[in-house]
Design a protein around this motif. Structure first.
Motif, PDB file in Angstrom:
ATOM      1  N   GLY A  45     -19.022  15.531 -42.178  1.00  0.00           N
ATOM      2  CA  GLY A  45     -17.799  16.084 -41.604  1.00  0.00           C
ATOM      3  C   GLY A  45     -16.617  16.032 -42.541  1.00  0.00           C
ATOM      4  O   GLY A  45     -15.788  16.949 -42.548  1.00  0.00           O
ATOM      5  N   ASP A  46     -16.527  14.973 -43.339  1.00  0.00           N
ATOM      6  CA  ASP A  46     -15.405  14.865 -44.269  1.00  0.00           C
ATOM      7  C   ASP A  46     -15.510  15.925 -45.353  1.00  0.00           C
ATOM      8  O   ASP A  46     -14.524  16.588 -45.690  1.00  0.00           O
ATOM      9  CB  ASP A  46     -15.381  13.464 -44.887  1.00  0.00           C
ATOM     10  CG  ASP A  46     -14.109  13.198 -45.695  1.00  0.00           C
ATOM     11  OD1 ASP A  46     -13.098  13.874 -45.450  1.00  0.00           O
ATOM     12  OD2 ASP A  46     -14.143  12.294 -46.544  1.00  0.00           O
ATOM     13  N   ALA A  47     -16.703  16.100 -45.911  1.00  0.00           N
ATOM     14  CA  ALA A  47     -16.892  17.088 -46.978  1.00  0.00           C
ATOM     15  C   ALA A  47     -16.588  18.500 -46.480  1.00  0.00           C
ATOM     16  O   ALA A  47     -15.849  19.264 -47.122  1.00  0.00           O
ATOM     17  CB  ALA A  47     -18.318  17.009 -47.516  1.00  0.00           C
ATOM     18  N   TYR A  71     -20.816  21.121 -37.160  1.00  0.00           N
ATOM     19  CA  TYR A  71     -19.626  21.590 -37.882  1.00  0.00           C
ATOM     20  C   TYR A  71     -19.618  23.100 -38.088  1.00  0.00           C
ATOM     21  O   TYR A  71     -18.680  23.639 -38.677  1.00  0.00           O
ATOM     22  CB  TYR A  71     -19.523  20.901 -39.246  1.00  0.00           C
ATOM     23  CG  TYR A  71     -19.601  19.396 -39.169  1.00  0.00           C
ATOM     24  CD1 TYR A  71     -18.697  18.668 -38.402  1.00  0.00           C
ATOM     25  CD2 TYR A  71     -20.613  18.691 -39.834  1.00  0.00           C
ATOM     26  CE1 TYR A  71     -18.773  17.289 -38.308  1.00  0.00           C
ATOM     27  CE2 TYR A  71     -20.700  17.314 -39.743  1.00  0.00           C
ATOM     28  CZ  TYR A  71     -19.783  16.615 -38.978  1.00  0.00           C
ATOM     29  OH  TYR A  71     -19.872  15.254 -38.882  1.00  0.00           O
ATOM     30  N   GLN A  72     -20.640  23.781 -37.604  1.00  0.00           N
ATOM     31  CA  GLN A  72     -20.758  25.214 -37.888  1.00  0.00           C
ATOM     32  C   GLN A  72     -19.721  26.064 -37.178  1.00  0.00           C
ATOM     33  O   GLN A  72     -19.487  27.214 -37.565  1.00  0.00           O
ATOM     34  CB  GLN A  72     -22.164  25.698 -37.533  1.00  0.00           C
ATOM     35  CG  GLN A  72     -23.222  25.217 -38.516  1.00  0.00           C
ATOM     36  CD  GLN A  72     -24.624  25.658 -38.139  1.00  0.00           C
ATOM     37  OE1 GLN A  72     -24.827  26.341 -37.129  1.00  0.00           O
ATOM     38  NE2 GLN A  72     -25.605  25.265 -38.935  1.00  0.00           N
ATOM     39  N   ALA A 131     -11.731  16.906 -38.156  1.00  0.00           N
ATOM     40  CA  ALA A 131     -13.170  16.682 -38.308  1.00  0.00           C
ATOM     41  C   ALA A 131     -13.436  15.731 -39.471  1.00  0.00           C
ATOM     42  O   ALA A 131     -14.283  14.830 -39.377  1.00  0.00           O
ATOM     43  CB  ALA A 131     -13.889  18.011 -38.540  1.00  0.00           C
ATOM     44  N   ALA A 132     -12.703  15.914 -40.554  1.00  0.00           N
ATOM     45  CA  ALA A 132     -12.884  15.063 -41.734  1.00  0.00           C
ATOM     46  C   ALA A 132     -12.471  13.621 -41.444  1.00  0.00           C
ATOM     47  O   ALA A 132     -13.218  12.663 -41.703  1.00  0.00           O
ATOM     48  CB  ALA A 132     -12.074  15.623 -42.899  1.00  0.00           C
ATOM     49  N   ARG A 167     -18.286  16.789 -29.320  1.00  0.00           N
ATOM     50  CA  ARG A 167     -19.220  17.429 -30.242  1.00  0.00           C
ATOM     51  C   ARG A 167     -19.561  16.509 -31.412  1.00  0.00           C
ATOM     52  O   ARG A 167     -20.715  16.408 -31.817  1.00  0.00           O
ATOM     53  CB  ARG A 167     -18.635  18.741 -30.764  1.00  0.00           C
ATOM     54  CG  ARG A 167     -19.585  19.447 -31.705  1.00  0.00           C
ATOM     55  CD  ARG A 167     -19.252  20.887 -31.919  1.00  0.00           C
ATOM     56  NE  ARG A 167     -19.131  21.641 -30.700  1.00  0.00           N
ATOM     57  CZ  ARG A 167     -18.901  22.957 -30.683  1.00  0.00           C
ATOM     58  NH1 ARG A 167     -18.787  23.614 -31.821  1.00  0.00           N
ATOM     59  NH2 ARG A 167     -18.771  23.600 -29.553  1.00  0.00           N
ATOM     60  N   PHE A 168     -18.551  15.834 -31.946  1.00  0.00           N
ATOM     61  CA  PHE A 168     -18.777  14.982 -33.111  1.00  0.00           C
ATOM     62  C   PHE A 168     -19.532  13.701 -32.776  1.00  0.00           C
ATOM     63  O   PHE A 168     -20.348  13.224 -33.568  1.00  0.00           O
ATOM     64  CB  PHE A 168     -17.445  14.595 -33.766  1.00  0.00           C
ATOM     65  CG  PHE A 168     -16.651  15.752 -34.302  1.00  0.00           C
ATOM     66  CD1 PHE A 168     -17.279  16.900 -34.762  1.00  0.00           C
ATOM     67  CD2 PHE A 168     -15.262  15.704 -34.354  1.00  0.00           C
ATOM     68  CE1 PHE A 168     -16.551  17.972 -35.255  1.00  0.00           C
ATOM     69  CE2 PHE A 168     -14.530  16.756 -34.845  1.00  0.00           C
ATOM     70  CZ  PHE A 168     -15.165  17.899 -35.295  1.00  0.00           C
TER      71      PHE A 168
END
Length: 446
Positions: free
Chosen positions: A149-151, A182-183, A278-279, A316-317
């Motif tokens: 998620g970070d990338a 993450y899409q 997200a990251a 979601r995460f």
């Protein structure tokens, strides 16, 4: 006006400004006495070939040329302040061949390249990173293989920042597919893989990793000599010869990108905020990991103020799980072994498990967190064997153990509480090797 009039005027101005810089003296101690003899522009004004006289012994002259080449980006930035043209020419230094016919250019540039590759990464400030981004025109944004998620979030957020700067030619790439969760992030569907050859970029940006060997097959496009900017928070040196901002005090690369928005005085849009959230959220385990800081919460609060749906995305995460991942979790939990008085817990997943359950590698992500939650466990490990002769290992640990420091002996890296490595050995050998080394270290620390 003759066709050559404008190139001649631009060349004369560049020559004058570089001469002034050399008179004032550059910071690079390698640059000795140098005189600008001529500047010749390419027809499209994109390149300025600067011919200089180099004085001193042969070694001193070569050192001066190396220093000038290394300073070319900074000189270009300074000269650009006085050029009223849309594209600032790339500055290239050459020795004046009218003074030294025996000077071997190819040999010199090979030495320049070799020295640049041996130089430690040049650490930049937030403001200097912004300046470098403003100079670029064609960007190639890249994150590490098996993106998390970070990338993904940091890369997509930087794309929004560049767009806000007026940059239009931006490519985002990852060697492996973007994980399902993450899409649906804004811009995620624009990310290409290593099969898509990038444009002829003038700046590549590596996010959430500091070296070419972390980006998988995409490394083939990052040939030595290409301008490379690193933005990362992992505790490892950046790519030699590159420049960048590597700071392990940040909990995520997303935090660095968030502060780049501030340094550039660019408001964070809601789409960019979601990518940054997200990251930040995933790399801190929902703000539960020990890397979470007051800065983390301040940044998260500002992102929430843009109106992103935190409840939806946190589910979601961190909560949503498909049946395949559930079955993988159940299988991994059934294998958990405890060692060192239950201070260590480990399990594993193989390619056979993925085939049996029709699951994907991304669904193994974060399974290790489940046995890390056992109250006696200080070090939680998962081994992933998707190739007969290669095993990946991921560590999670509490404050009593530095996972990144331990895994460096296996060529790995990461953070103290979360790190990983790839071992060129089968699963059983990898398990025995890592466990023995770990138990020895724990005993030595008692």
């Amino acid at each position: 006006m003759k066709p050559k009039g404008r190139p001649l005027r631009v060349a004369a101005l560049i020559k004058e400004e570089i001469a002034k810089l050399l008179t004032k003296g550059l910071k690079d101690p390698r640059i000795g006495f140098v005189s600008v003899m001529d500047v010749r522009m390419s027809k499209d004004l994109r390149y300025a070939n600067v011919y200089v006289s180099l004085f001193g012994e042969a070694a001193e002259r070569k050192s001066s040329l190396v220093g000038l080449q290394h300073s070319a980006g900074w000189i270009r930035h300074e000269v650009g302040k006085y050029l009223h043209i849309r594209v600032i020419p790339e500055i290239r230094f050459f020795p004046d061949d009218t003074l030294d016919k025996v000077y071997h250019l190819e040999e010199v540039f090979e030495e320049i390249h070799a020295e640049q590759q041996q130089q430690p990464m040049l650490q930049l400030s937030l403001g200097e990173v912004v300046d470098l981004l403003r100079e670029g025109n064609i960007f190639y944004l890249v994150c590490h293989e098996n993106p998390d998620g970070d990338a993904v979030g940091a890369m997509l957020a930087l794309r929004f920042m560049l767009q806000a700067m007026g940059k239009a030619n931006i490519s985002c790439a990852a060697a492996d597919p973007i994980p399902r969760i993450y899409q649906d992030l804004p811009g995620a569907k624009t990310v290409v893989n290593a099969d898509a050859e990038p444009p002829n970029f003038d700046l590549a940006v590596l996010l959430d990793c500091g070296r070419r060997d972390r980006v998988g097959a995409i490394a083939d496009y990052l040939a030595p000599g290409k301008r490379l900017l690193i933005i990362d928070h992992h505790l490892e040196p950046g790519e030699p010869g590159a420049s960048g901002l590597v700071d392990p005090s940040y909990a995520s690369t997303g935090e660095i990108v968030a502060e780049l928005f501030d340094a550039a005085a660019i408001p964070v849009s809601q789409d960019a905020a979601l990518c940054l959230y997200a990251a930040v959220a995933t790399d801190t385990g929902g703000f539960r990991f020990s890397n979470t800081t007051a800065r983390t919460h301040h940044i998260a609060a500002r992102l929430l103020e843009t109106g992103i749906d935190v409840h939806l995305w946190n589910n979601r995460f961190f909560s949503d799980m498909n049946r395949k991942k559930f079955e993988l979790m159940r299988r991994a939990l059934s294998r958990v072994e405890f060692h060192a008085g239950c201070r260590v817990a480990l399990s594993w997943i193989t390619s056979g498990d993925l085939e049996d359950l029709e699951a994907r590698q991304e669904e193994v992500e974060n399974l290790v967190n489940y046995w890390q939650n056992v109250d006696t466990v200080s070090v939680a490990i998962i081994f992933k064997s998707f190739d007969p002769n290669t095993t990946k290992v991921s560590f999670r640990s509490d404050a009593s153990f530095d996972s990144a420091a331990f895994l460096r002996q296996f060529g790995g890296g990461g953070h103290a509480p979360a790190a990983g490595a790839t071992l060129d050995m089968p699963l059983e050998q990898a398990k025995d090797t890592v466990l023995k080394a770990l138990l020895d270290e724990l005993r030595s620390g008692e």
